[in-house]
Design an enzyme around this catalytic site. Structure first.
Site, PDB file in Angstrom:
ATOM      1  N   GLN A 185       1.078  -1.315   0.078  1.00 20.62           N
ATOM      2  CA  GLN A 185       0.515  -0.350   0.314  1.00 20.62           C
ATOM      3  C   GLN A 185       1.115   1.340  -0.287  1.00 20.62           C
ATOM      4  OE1 GLN A 185      -1.824   1.335   4.161  1.00 20.62           O
ATOM      5  NE2 GLN A 185      -3.345   2.015   3.225  1.00 20.62           N
ATOM      6  N   GLY A 186       0.452   2.177  -0.880  1.00 26.23           N
ATOM      7  CA  GLY A 186       1.880   3.218  -0.895  1.00 26.23           C
ATOM      8  C   GLY A 186       0.194   4.702  -0.504  1.00 26.23           C
ATOM      9  N   TYR A 187       0.431   5.034   0.560  1.00 27.25           N
ATOM     10  CA  TYR A 187      -0.662   5.882   0.900  1.00 27.25           C
ATOM     11  C   TYR A 187       0.779   7.120   1.867  1.00 27.25           C
ATOM     12  CZ  TYR A 187      -5.552   4.479   0.607  1.00 27.25           C
ATOM     13  OH  TYR A 187      -6.659   4.224   0.088  1.00 27.25           O
ATOM     14  N   SER A 188       1.157   6.395   2.846  1.00 26.64           N
ATOM     15  CA  SER A 188       1.908   8.082   3.657  1.00 26.64           C
ATOM     16  C   SER A 188       3.036   7.877   2.500  1.00 26.64           C
ATOM     17  CB  SER A 188       2.513   7.682   4.868  1.00 26.64           C
ATOM     18  OG  SER A 188       1.674   7.576   5.123  1.00 26.64           O
ATOM     19  N   SER A 228      -3.779   7.591  12.894  1.00 26.93           N
ATOM     20  CA  SER A 228      -3.252   7.342  14.197  1.00 26.93           C
ATOM     21  C   SER A 228      -4.797   7.721  15.180  1.00 26.93           C
ATOM     22  CB  SER A 228      -2.483   8.520  14.878  1.00 26.93           C
ATOM     23  OG  SER A 228      -3.528   9.942  14.237  1.00 26.93           O
ATOM     24  N   ASN A 229      -4.881   6.692  16.737  1.00 28.52           N
ATOM     25  CA  ASN A 229      -5.836   7.168  17.249  1.00 28.52           C
ATOM     26  C   ASN A 229      -6.112   8.882  17.013  1.00 28.52           C
ATOM     27  OD1 ASN A 229      -5.451   4.439  17.335  1.00 28.52           O
ATOM     28  ND2 ASN A 229      -5.632   4.525  19.551  1.00 28.52           N
ATOM     29  N   GLU A 230      -5.030   9.281  17.313  1.00 29.41           N
ATOM     30  CA  GLU A 230      -5.891  11.072  17.724  1.00 29.41           C
ATOM     31  C   GLU A 230      -6.609  11.508  16.370  1.00 29.41           C
ATOM     32  OE1 GLU A 230      -2.835  10.188  18.047  1.00 29.41           O
ATOM     33  OE2 GLU A 230      -2.743   9.775  19.813  1.00 29.41           O
ATOM     34  N   GLU A 253     -10.233  -0.802   6.650  1.00 31.39           N
ATOM     35  CA  GLU A 253      -9.085  -0.617   6.421  1.00 31.39           C
ATOM     36  C   GLU A 253      -8.525  -0.845   8.519  1.00 31.39           C
ATOM     37  OE1 GLU A 253      -5.265   1.716   6.048  1.00 31.39           O
ATOM     38  OE2 GLU A 253      -4.198   0.195   7.026  1.00 31.39           O
TER      39      GLU A 253
END
Lengths: 380, 412
Positions: free
Chosen positions: A126-129, A365-367, A244
């Site tokens: 997966q190329g996201y970030s 992230s959870n935030e 996801e």
């Protein structure tokens, strides 16, 4: 309201157990039990066994090779895998790119790519970030310039899990630099053997090599590798992220990890008796186990809602937050359980602890998840 | 597996929701909690007429054959409205004792009278030195001819002043902590030798410390076999926890939602305070805890419904109580915090939800007590799961020696 297993569900549970008993190779089972990484060959061997049974991608529509299972059966399937030390499926092909291709791709793409996932011919990553685009994913800069019937790709992707094993990568790329942030992004499939694609390993604090950086230098990709419509991939990306997140709660796996934690505490001695007999430590484990029981029912509720036609929405954010917090708590206790053993890399327990710090960062992230809930559920 | 309500359950939900909406706006509730009785006898009669007192009892015992799911529906709505009527002590605690304690014709009649709304009952279990251990009983019932004579002290008996009779845990033999010798006695509230100290509890309900001095009851007052009451007592406590859990879900839902509304409407620094991320994330965590509480309540309710092994049932309800108390404390404290000064005001409603939630932490055992009770039911762990039935797949969940997921025999 009835939350018990029907006779059909129990029979299904027995089928899964029987199959795992005869088909799960002893070496793979052992590695999973003690928490060792599987090799690529072992993964592919396992996937081929599942594929032969039709269990490689049970969540897909039946016509593409999926199973018409109820929510309960999907739950039983995952639970039995975790309970019997069977590796769960890596999500990148089966659970990430495939649902996007099924939902937004062309029939030609479905016919080409889906069978290759089932046969393990293709290994997806997966190329996201990107180095400059993490939580603010929509700021991504990988450039895809349309030139005739090709895209020319230039830029970088990072934190890519198991890219070293993959032969295909799906990327979010900017196809219109003039458009507002979320617009102008496209979903493109890239053969990693294409000239200009370079994979560099990133070692993580646990000493492992799971993630990589992938760079694209004048990479030419056929325009037919675009999924869906050009410039409209932000919708697809969000769709995928919700899928996801539901997969990252790891509920069934956490039950199994708690059992392993208890085994560890049983072998650790305190003044001659087992750490597992220490009231304070027992209560720490029990507190986590109880939260996990609650979460398992929360997940069932979410799956039940999904099966009655609602897509996994912002609820999947809450399950991701709590599920990863619980995973991290269990690995904390594993690290605590072994005492001085934590210093010895052979016990792996400190490595798991460090490795699992990733769970509250990845998949949004959870935030960021809390921001999503604040906005979409609470309307703040 | 199905989380949806049946059409009958849907009707009950609609009916209790409108009852709460009609009768329990906060001003009415507050006024009611300051009357002499601390609740409304008219409401009590209306509830009886709606058939709510017999919902969870079998048809053969004067009930309507419902399940703990119906109790869950009612109690959640009662929580949302901060309902004051003594449903928990009379119907769930005393009622369960009478319905399950191998009842005589006389006890069956008393249960029917309670179901019909003719008499309120309550449950007297806690003692000055028992803390939460309901098996530690020093109140004695000594045989004297054809009677028993009851002596002892009970603490925080809910709505004792309104009750016509108490189901009392007594010791007919053995030491205070012995599991044998426990009995349940049905004692009329007007029996000579009973004295009460009544008080309004900090959450606006009513309770009494009750002293029994030479209180004479006939042998028929003992519910079930003398000395064998522990299994019934366990069941009473578990049903009580299930009801408290559902009530807590209602309380938390109100506290979370009202806090969200407040964050939208309250302005500081020229903007709604809900635009601040620090407050948003706190409110999100409140939502998450409220959802965790709701989920564990399903778990506990299903254990009451279908777990046949009492050890596993107790374990499941202890897990439920631990989660409810922890989630409730988080949601309650943050509801006050995010409201700021107004949250501290007695005049404003949110603090009253917090107070009820806080008292529920204590009722029928707190987190520490239930963590221990949960662990007491822990199955034995073998050193290596791979060499046991677990690995070869022959063992059933919960089978001896199998390191198994808690409650897996019925949990999804």
């Amino acid at each position: 309201m009835d939350l018990s297993f029907s006779p059909e569900d129990l029979a299904f549970q027995e089928t899964v157990r029987d199959w795992l008993r005869t088909n799960l190779p002893a070496e793979i089972k052992h590695k999973m039990h003690v928490g060792l990484e599987l090799t690529k060959e072992e993964r592919i061997d396992w996937q081929n066994r599942l594929s032969a049974k039709g269990w490689m991608a049970p969540g897909w529509p039946v016509k593409y090779g999926g199973q018409d299972w109820s929510v309960t059966q999907r739950h039983i399937f995952e639970e039995e895998f975790a309970r019997n030390d069977a590796p769960s499926m890596l999500p990148f092909g089966v659970a990430m790119v495939a649902p996007v291709i099924i939902e937004f791709g062309s029939e030609e793409q479905r016919e080409h790519y889906l069978p290759r996932i089932l046969s393990s011919e293709d290994w997806w990553c997966q190329g996201y970030s990107e180095p400059g685009s993490g939580s603010d994913l929509a700021s991504l800069q990988l450039k895809a310039e349309r030139q005739g019937d090709e895209y020319l790709l230039n830029g970088q992707k990072t934190w890519i899990t198991l890219a070293q094993f993959a032969n295909w990568i799906f990327v979010l790329a900017r196809t219109d630099a003039s458009a507002k942030k979320q617009n102008g992004i496209s979903f493109i499939l890239v053969d990693m053997a294409t000239p200009g694609v370079t994979v560099r390993p990133i070692e993580t604090i646990d000493g492992g090599h799971e993630i990589n950086e992938v760079s694209f230098e004048n990479v030419r990709v056929p325009a037919k590798n675009l999924v869906g419509k050009e410039n409209e991939a932000w919708t697809y990306a969000k769709f995928l992220l919700e899928h996801e997140r539901n997969g990252t709660a790891g509920v069934a796996g956490s039950f199994h990890m708690i059992e392993r934690l208890k085994q560890m505490a049983k072998s650790e001695r305190v003044n001659g008796s087992a750490l597992l007999d220490d009231t304070e430590f027992q209560q720490k484990i029990a507190s986590t186990e109880i939260e996990l029981l609650a979460l398992s029912f929360a997940q069932m509720r979410s799956l039940a809602a999904e099966s009655s036609g609602k897509s996994p929405g912002a609820e999947s954010s809450f399950i991701k937050i709590k599920g990863t917090e619980i995973q991290q708590r269990i690995t904390e206790l594993m690290k605590d359980a072994v005492g001085y053993g934590a210093l010895d890399p052979d016990t792996h327990s400190a490595a798991w602890y460090f490795n699992f710090r990733k769970t509250s960062i990845y998949a949004g992230s959870n935030e960021i998840q809390r921001n999503i809930i604040a906005k979409r559920i609470l309307g703040l | 597996v199905d989380f949806s309500l049946s059409s009958d359950q849907r009707l009950i939900k609609d009916s209790v929701d409108s009852f709460v909406a009609d009768n329990y706006d906060f001003a009415k509730r507050d006024k009611l909690s300051r009357t002499d009785d601390g609740f409304s006898k008219a409401h009590w009669k209306a509830m009886a007429d709606l058939g709510w007192f017999g919902l969870a009892f079998p048809e053969g015992k004067g009930g309507f054959g419902g399940t703990p799911v119906e109790t869950m529906i009612l109690m959640e709505a009662f929580g949302k409205g901060l309902v004051l009527e003594p449903y928990l002590p009379s119907v769930i605690l005393a009622g369960t004792a009478l319905a399950h304690g191998d009842t005589t014709a006389e006890h069956a009649q008393r249960l029917e009278a309670m179901i019909g709304g003719e008499q309120i009952l309550t449950f007297a279990s806690a003692e000055p030195r028992s803390r939460y251990d309901y098996t530690y009983v020093t109140t004695t019932a000594k045989r004297d001819g054809s009677d028993y004579v009851v002596d002892g002290e009970k603490r925080a008996v809910p709505f004792a002043a309104a009750a016509g009779a108490y189901v009392v845990t007594v010791r007919t033999s053995g030491e205070a902590h012995a599991t044998q010798g426990l009995s349940l006695a049905l004692v009329d509230a007007d029996a000579p030798g009973i004295t009460r100290r009544d008080y309004r509890t900090v959450d606006g309900q009513r309770a009494s410390d009750v002293t029994f001095a030479g209180v004479r009851v006939p042998a028929s007052a003992i519910i079930g076999e003398p000395g064998e009451a522990l299994p019934t007592l366990d069941l009473v406590v578990d049903h009580g926890i299930g009801a408290l859990a559902a009530e807590s879900v209602g309380l938390m839902s109100v506290m979370q939602k009202t806090t969200t509304e407040y964050l939208k409407q309250r302005h500081q620094f020229g903007v709604p305070i809900g635009s601040f991320q620090a407050l948003q994330h706190k409110n999100v965590d409140m939502l998450i805890e409220a959802e965790m509480a709701r989920s564990i309540t399903f778990y506990g309710t299903m254990a009451l419904l279908s777990e046949t092994d009492p050890v596993q049932r107790k374990r499941a309800l202890s897990a439920t109580k631990v989660q409810i108390a922890r989630s409730g404390r988080f949601v309650g404290q943050n509801a006050i915090q995010l409201h700021g000064g107004i949250g501290m005001s007695e005049e404003y409603f949110v603090g009253h939800y917090f107070k009820r939630m806080t008292m529920i932490e204590q009722l029928l055992g707190d987190v520490d007590y239930h963590l221990k009770r949960y662990l007491a039911g822990e199955p034995a762990l073998h050193v290596d799961a791979r060499t046991n039935g677990h690995a070869n797949g022959t063992a059933r969940p919960g089978a001896e020696g199998e390191p198994e997921v808690v409650g897996a025999s019925w949990s999804p």
